[in-house]
Design a protein around this motif. Structure first.
Motif: not given
Length: 214
Positions: A187, A197, A200
């Motif tokens: 990511y 997000w 995490k």
């Protein structure tokens, strides 16, 4: 010791000659000469037939071939030098075109390390069961890359240096030819956004305007 005994020692060894001497079986000189000649002839015959070698044979060691071929990429201390030593591919298959297009649109203004890191995210996603299994599938997955519009990419200036560089980087990323500083990332996002997000995820690196996570 007689001449016959001495010749017998030379031909048959001491033990065999002593046995002949004890039995009084002395060999005449002319017979000794004939035996010696016969032995020499047998040795010559065996040598010619390959059965007896009077001199050691030394096998030459072949020279080691050159480690580097003419097509080998020279060693480089940085990604820029490595990239400049690679030929620019004239064409790419569909998957590599998708990868190069993502590099071009997503990160052409970034440093080379940043462009490679973006490419390696796409490669890592294609290898992960969490994402589509092809580069095109990863790039065109909905809501993943902001430059994708209606399942297509904007036009690419294929005469630009940015596109030639993107093609090389796509090949390097696909073949894992250079270690990314954000290797293993799945990511990334621009540093001017703060998505929920990312809390995490494990942050790996920031390269210019992109932050990478695993």
């Amino acid at each position: 010791m007689s001449l016959a005994v001495m010749a017998g020692i030379a031909l048959f060894g001491f033990e065999g000659t002593r046995a002949h001497a004890e039995m009084g079986d002395y060999m005449p000189v002319d017979a000794i000469d004939n035996v010696a000649e016969s032995v020499t002839t047998q040795r010559d015959d065996k040598s010619a037939a390959g059965g007896f070698v009077s001199q050691p044979v030394v096998q030459s060691i072949p020279e080691t071939p050159e480690a580097e071929s003419q097509n080998a990429v020279p060693m480089a201390s940085n990604l820029g030098d490595y990239l400049s030593g690679l030929p620019t591919p004239s064409s790419l298959d569909q998957n590599l075109n998708c990868l190069a297009g993502a590099i071009y649109h997503e990160s052409k203004g970034e440093p080379l390390d940043g462009q490679l890191a973006v490419a390696r995210v796409i490669v890592a996603r294609a290898a992960s069961p969490k994402f589509p299994s092809s580069y095109c599938g990863v790039v065109y997955q909905r809501h993943q890359f902001s430059f994708v519009r209606g399942n297509s990419m904007p036009a690419i200036n294929k005469a630009s240096r940015a596109w030639q560089r993107a093609k090389k980087l796509a090949m390097i990323a696909d073949q894992n030819g250079w270690q990314s500083v954000a290797e293993g990332a799945l990511y990334f996002h621009a540093d001017y956004v703060n998505p929920r997000w990312n809390r995490k995820m494990t942050r790996l690196a920031q390269i210019d305007n992109h932050i990478f996570y695993r």
